[in-house]
Enzyme design. Structure first.
Site, mmCIF file in Angstrom:
data_model
loop_
_atom_site.group_PDB
_atom_site.id
_atom_site.type_symbol
_atom_site.label_atom_id
_atom_site.label_comp_id
_atom_site.label_asym_id
_atom_site.label_seq_id
_atom_site.Cartn_x
_atom_site.Cartn_y
_atom_site.Cartn_z
ATOM 1 N N SER A 164 -5.847 57.385 73.951
ATOM 2 C CA SER A 164 -6.997 58.210 73.598
ATOM 3 C C SER A 164 -6.721 58.836 72.240
ATOM 4 O O SER A 164 -5.565 58.886 71.792
ATOM 5 C CB SER A 164 -7.190 59.308 74.653
ATOM 6 N N TYR A 222 -4.072 65.838 80.168
ATOM 7 C CA TYR A 222 -4.435 64.479 79.749
ATOM 8 C C TYR A 222 -3.747 64.134 78.428
ATOM 9 O O TYR A 222 -3.214 63.031 78.253
ATOM 10 C CB TYR A 222 -5.954 64.389 79.612
#
Length: 284
Positions: free
Chosen positions: A136, A149
């Protein structure tokens, strides 16, 4: 043959269909047998061969069975796409934060490691192949309220960089993909107010955008892909100085700036997914 984990929904499904559209044979892995069966039918509708294997990537036995079934069916593995994973939103002071990190590590990092370790001997024996790891933008720059995350996505980036260097001199490529906010069910459970501030008015990428980037990365041997390209400005600022990176991140909370950078040009994340049926399980 292309093996895709987390293939039952979202980015994984889009990647599987994109490769199938290119004529590739596809193995689909995820926890939901029902969803896998639907994607398998979609792949076959495109004229491609498909095999779906219900798999929990956190289980060594399940992963071993997945890889064995893939090789028994197709004889080889040309591309591995490590896409399975989860995401949690919450502040670091939350009592759930440490558990969120553990759960995300187990699903998104250790699952990736397990699958890669089972597939690598096959790629080495073949003398060729490609591994694509889904990270990401937060694998390079963390955002407030998305620390758990970001920790794991940074780990995925480090794993990918280490693996690529260990495989230097072979014909096995390693690519890591860093998408910005994408229209999947990953954050469906988070309310708009719980979202990291820069995400609240962003227009998410489509899973198809990410899938096409994955195919391009495999074809061209790209080591790292950031989506959209304008997100590189944030990462460049972070590389120069954390202060610069934080300033850019703060600026993205303002819609006019995000719009000027092409990151707020339509429906928001919650507006995009609001009409979709809620899944039984989530994937990227």
């Amino acid at each position: 043959m292309v093996l895709v984990t987390g293939a039952s929904r979202g980015i994984g499904r889009a990647i599987a269909l994109a490769f199938a559209g290119e004529g590739a044979r596809v193995v689909l892995a995820a926890r939901s047998a029902e969803r896998l069966a639907q994607v398998e039918n979609e792949v076959r509708d495109l004229g491609a061969e498909a095999l779906s294997v219900q798999t929990d990537v956190t289980s060594h036995d399940a992963v071993a069975a997945l890889v064995e079934a893939s090789v028994n069916r197709f004889g080889r593995i040309d591309v591995l796409v490590n896409n399975a994973g989860i995401g949690k939103v919450g502040g670091i002071e939350s009592s759930a934060f440490a558990d969120d990190v553990r759960q995300t590590l187990q699903a998104s990092l250790f699952g990736m490691i397990t699958v890669t370790q089972h597939v690598l001997p096959i790629l080495r024996q073949q003398g060729s192949g490609a591994i694509v790891n889904m990270s990401s933008v937060m694998g390079r720059k963390a955002f407030a309220r998305f620390g758990s995350y970001a920790i794991v996505m940074h780990s995925v980036s480090a794993f990918s960089d280490s693996l690529r260097q260990e495989l230097a001199g072979t014909d096995i490529g390693v690519s890591v993909i860093h998408p910005a906010l994408t229209a999947t069910d990953l954050l469906r459970e988070a309310t708009e107010a719980e979202m990291p501030a820069p995400f609240r008015h962003m227009t998410p990428l489509s899973p198809d955008d990410v899938a096409h980037a994955v195919i391009a990365a495999v074809r061209r041997g790209k080591r790292r892909v950031v989506l959209p390209r304008t997100a590189n400005m944030l990462l460049l600022g972070e590389a120069v100085s954390p202060r610069v990176g934080d300033t850019i991140a703060a600026a993205l909370t303002r819609r006019p700036i995000a719009k000027a950078l092409g990151m707020s040009r339509g429906k928001t994340y919650h507006e995009t997914i609001s009409n979709r049926p809620e899944p039984a399980t989530r994937s990227r």
